[in-house]
Design a protein around this motif. Structure first.
Motif, PDB file in Angstrom:
ATOM      1  N   ARG A 321       0.837  -1.204   0.000  1.00 65.87           N
ATOM      2  CA  ARG A 321       0.000   0.000   0.000  1.00 65.87           C
ATOM      3  C   ARG A 321       0.866   1.246   0.000  1.00 65.87           C
ATOM      4  O   ARG A 321       1.958   1.265   0.582  1.00 65.87           O
ATOM      5  N   ILE A 322       0.368   2.305  -0.652  1.00 65.63           N
ATOM      6  CA  ILE A 322       1.026   3.608  -0.611  1.00 65.63           C
ATOM      7  C   ILE A 322      -0.047   4.689  -0.605  1.00 65.63           C
ATOM      8  O   ILE A 322      -1.118   4.519  -1.206  1.00 65.63           O
ATOM      9  N   GLY A 323       0.219   5.787   0.115  1.00 67.54           N
ATOM     10  CA  GLY A 323      -0.759   6.859   0.201  1.00 67.54           C
ATOM     11  C   GLY A 323      -0.104   8.150   0.651  1.00 67.54           C
ATOM     12  O   GLY A 323       1.086   8.201   0.981  1.00 67.54           O
ATOM     13  N   ALA A 324      -0.888   9.218   0.672  1.00 64.09           N
ATOM     14  CA  ALA A 324      -0.397  10.528   1.093  1.00 64.09           C
ATOM     15  C   ALA A 324      -1.502  11.264   1.823  1.00 64.09           C
ATOM     16  O   ALA A 324      -2.697  11.065   1.539  1.00 64.09           O
ATOM     17  N   ILE A 325      -1.111  12.117   2.781  1.00 67.01           N
ATOM     18  CA  ILE A 325      -2.062  12.928   3.546  1.00 67.01           C
ATOM     19  C   ILE A 325      -1.548  14.366   3.587  1.00 67.01           C
ATOM     20  O   ILE A 325      -0.357  14.606   3.841  1.00 67.01           O
ATOM     21  N   ARG A 326      -2.436  15.299   3.361  1.00 65.24           N
ATOM     22  CA  ARG A 326      -2.104  16.722   3.488  1.00 65.24           C
ATOM     23  C   ARG A 326      -2.888  17.308   4.660  1.00 65.24           C
ATOM     24  O   ARG A 326      -4.107  17.132   4.746  1.00 65.24           O
ATOM     25  N   TYR A 327      -2.181  17.984   5.570  1.00 70.04           N
ATOM     26  CA  TYR A 327      -2.784  18.616   6.743  1.00 70.04           C
ATOM     27  C   TYR A 327      -2.715  20.139   6.589  1.00 70.04           C
ATOM     28  O   TYR A 327      -1.715  20.678   6.107  1.00 70.04           O
ATOM     29  N   ARG A 328      -3.754  20.794   7.059  1.00 73.32           N
ATOM     30  CA  ARG A 328      -3.764  22.257   7.067  1.00 73.32           C
ATOM     31  C   ARG A 328      -4.242  22.726   8.434  1.00 73.32           C
ATOM     32  O   ARG A 328      -5.398  22.505   8.810  1.00 73.32           O
ATOM     33  N   PHE A 329      -3.333  23.336   9.224  1.00 73.09           N
ATOM     34  CA  PHE A 329      -3.656  23.811  10.567  1.00 73.09           C
ATOM     35  C   PHE A 329      -4.011  25.296  10.492  1.00 73.09           C
ATOM     36  O   PHE A 329      -3.190  26.117  10.085  1.00 73.09           O
ATOM     37  N   ARG A 330      -5.226  25.608  10.908  1.00 74.59           N
ATOM     38  CA  ARG A 330      -5.711  26.993  10.750  1.00 74.59           C
ATOM     39  C   ARG A 330      -5.164  27.935  11.812  1.00 74.59           C
ATOM     40  O   ARG A 330      -5.032  29.127  11.571  1.00 74.59           O
ATOM     41  N   ASN A 331      -4.898  27.430  13.016  1.00 80.31           N
ATOM     42  CA  ASN A 331      -4.413  28.328  14.082  1.00 80.31           C
ATOM     43  C   ASN A 331      -3.315  27.663  14.903  1.00 80.31           C
ATOM     44  O   ASN A 331      -3.323  27.675  16.124  1.00 80.31           O
ATOM     45  N   PHE A 332      -2.357  27.073  14.196  1.00 84.95           N
ATOM     46  CA  PHE A 332      -1.135  26.561  14.813  1.00 84.95           C
ATOM     47  C   PHE A 332       0.029  27.215  14.067  1.00 84.95           C
ATOM     48  O   PHE A 332       0.533  26.689  13.072  1.00 84.95           O
ATOM     49  N   SER A 334       3.167  27.617  14.321  1.00 83.79           N
ATOM     50  CA  SER A 334       4.453  26.963  14.115  1.00 83.79           C
ATOM     51  C   SER A 334       4.444  25.991  12.946  1.00 83.79           C
ATOM     52  O   SER A 334       5.496  25.664  12.390  1.00 83.79           O
ATOM     53  N   LEU A 335       3.261  25.509  12.579  1.00 81.08           N
ATOM     54  CA  LEU A 335       3.175  24.527  11.499  1.00 81.08           C
ATOM     55  C   LEU A 335       1.831  24.690  10.781  1.00 81.08           C
ATOM     56  O   LEU A 335       0.871  23.993  11.080  1.00 81.08           O
ATOM     57  N   PRO A 336       1.743  25.629   9.836  1.00 79.19           N
ATOM     58  CA  PRO A 336       0.465  25.847   9.149  1.00 79.19           C
ATOM     59  C   PRO A 336       0.043  24.690   8.258  1.00 79.19           C
ATOM     60  O   PRO A 336      -1.147  24.508   8.000  1.00 79.19           O
ATOM     61  N   LYS A 337       0.995  23.899   7.772  1.00 73.80           N
ATOM     62  CA  LYS A 337       0.626  22.774   6.901  1.00 73.80           C
ATOM     63  C   LYS A 337       1.658  21.663   7.030  1.00 73.80           C
ATOM     64  O   LYS A 337       2.787  21.874   7.485  1.00 73.80           O
ATOM     65  N   ARG A 338       1.241  20.478   6.628  1.00 75.58           N
ATOM     66  CA  ARG A 338       2.122  19.316   6.718  1.00 75.58           C
ATOM     67  C   ARG A 338       1.697  18.304   5.671  1.00 75.58           C
ATOM     68  O   ARG A 338       0.506  18.135   5.388  1.00 75.58           O
ATOM     69  N   ILE A 339       2.665  17.618   5.080  1.00 76.61           N
ATOM     70  CA  ILE A 339       2.391  16.562   4.110  1.00 76.61           C
ATOM     71  C   ILE A 339       3.086  15.285   4.575  1.00 76.61           C
ATOM     72  O   ILE A 339       4.254  15.322   4.979  1.00 76.61           O
ATOM     73  N   ALA A 340       2.363  14.181   4.543  1.00 74.65           N
ATOM     74  CA  ALA A 340       2.908  12.906   4.986  1.00 74.65           C
ATOM     75  C   ALA A 340       2.730  11.849   3.906  1.00 74.65           C
ATOM     76  O   ALA A 340       1.732  11.852   3.177  1.00 74.65           O
ATOM     77  N   ILE A 341       3.715  10.978   3.810  1.00 77.48           N
ATOM     78  CA  ILE A 341       3.663   9.833   2.910  1.00 77.48           C
ATOM     79  C   ILE A 341       3.565   8.563   3.749  1.00 77.48           C
ATOM     80  O   ILE A 341       4.268   8.421   4.764  1.00 77.48           O
ATOM     81  N   LEU A 342       2.696   7.645   3.332  1.00 75.14           N
ATOM     82  CA  LEU A 342       2.533   6.384   4.031  1.00 75.14           C
ATOM     83  C   LEU A 342       2.765   5.235   3.055  1.00 75.14           C
ATOM     84  O   LEU A 342       2.312   5.284   1.912  1.00 75.14           O
TER      85      LEU A 342
END
Length: 351
Positions: A321-332, A334-342
């Motif tokens: 299996r392979i996948g990806a996730i994109r995160y968007r933090f509205r009020n953090f 130090s880290l407004p966004k993050r991308i992860a690979i699984l």
């Protein structure tokens, strides 16, 4: 913790609702999963499990999980430390047996890392109705956690958790199955991070403090339908709320295709959205009773997609299996966004 108890309930409930097998039947699984994101965090998870049916339809199972974590995320940097690595080891066992037409199960789990020790006991029951077209399942788990802080033998806190779930699955027709579930969790004790500190704009810096009590509710539903002899789809939705003020919505969609008699391909997508906890702020003007730098309590959304292929070779099934996730933090901030690979791969042997 919510995830961990969810896994315990799944183990208990799935054991309680297992399809009856003949004595001697069983399976063994082995799997490796890798998570890597652009916040300098990598997690490698190794899982091994086995289950066998004994005489009188008694089913026993055991599993072990090893998490190897390496991180230099913004949370760590904010605590004035460098990259850290640690291992988490978890092991558990389950036992299930039919009693007066009801499948009853129990389980126990122990999980340990350098600053956390957890013990869980769980029980579940499952029964079929209406010519086996309806199945009702219930489960309960209790977890006692001992929380420490690395390099500080004087720091010791505790966290207790009670978790319960009830679900109903219904066969609607020959091609469609649906179900609903309600999950409740009550936590009491230390729920902050012993490593995070919050700096207010007035110059004060204090240790993160969360409320000691939390009640969590989740209502979920799914529908599984066979569209053609080789194509099926699964749609699910989950609504969550707690008394810290967080509401969240999770939706997922999955398509599975039988490419041939021995090969299956699946594609799935998931969307998650939540608001912030009542006491969470992107920045604090001064010290308050409750203060947090936990990005999981911020307002954020994430979206992910992935694919899986499985091949059956006699009694052995291999999958990747392979996948990806994109995160968007509205009020953090130090880290407004993050991308992860699984990525992951596994093997299952049935006998």
């Amino acid at each position: 913790m919510w995830l961990q108890l969810g896994v315990i309930l799944v183990v208990s409930l799935s054991a309680g609702s297992a399809i009856a097998q003949e004595s001697g039947d069983g399976h063994a699984d082995s799997r490796v999963l890798v998570y890597d994101d652009d916040d300098a965090t990598t997690v490698v998870t190794s899982i091994a499990s086995a289950e066998a049916t004994l005489p009188k339809k008694v089913t026993v199972g055991a599993y072990a999980v090893l998490d190897a974590v390496s991180s230099a995320s913004v949370d760590v940097v904010s605590a004035a430390t460098g990259r850290w690595t640690e291992n988490r080891v978890e092991a558990g066992a389950t036992l299930a047996a039919p009693i007066a037409g009801t499948k009853v199960s129990m389980g126990a789990t122990r999980s340990q890392e350098n600053d956390w020790l957890s013990h869980t006991i769980a029980a579940g029951a499952s029964r079929e109705f209406f010519e086996r077209n309806t199945i009702v399942t219930a489960g309960y788990a209790f977890t006692r956690n001992k929380v420490g802080r690395a390099m500080d033998p004087t720091f010791e806190e505790s966290l207790l958790a009670h978790s319960a779930e009830i679900s109903v699955g219904q066969l609607l027709d020959r091609k469609t199955r649906a179900g609903v579930a309600y999950t409740f969790q009550a936590l009491s004790g230390f729920q902050s991070s012993p490593y995070r500190y919050v700096a207010a704009t007035d110059g004060a810096t204090v240790a993160e403090v969360h409320p000691e009590r939390r009640k969590r509710h989740a209502l979920s539903a799914f529908a599984l339908r066979s569209l053609t002899p080789r194509l099926s789809t699964r749609l699910s939705y989950r609504l969550y709320r707690d008394d810290w003020g967080i509401w969240s919505h999770t939706g997922s969609l999955r398509f599975a295709v039988e490419v041939s008699e021995h090969i299956r391909v699946a594609l799935d997508a998931r969307m998650y959205n939540q608001n912030r906890a009542d006491f969470y702020r992107g920045s604090y003007s001064t010290s308050f009773a409750y203060m947090s730098r936990d990005r999981e309590l911020a307002s954020f959304w994430d979206a992910g997609a992935g694919g899986e292929v499985a091949a059956q070779l006699g009694p052995v099934t291999l999958d990747a299996r392979i996948g990806a996730i994109r995160y968007r933090f509205r009020n953090f901030p130090s880290l407004p966004k993050r991308i992860a690979i699984l990525a992951g791969a596994g093997a299952k042997v049935e006998w």
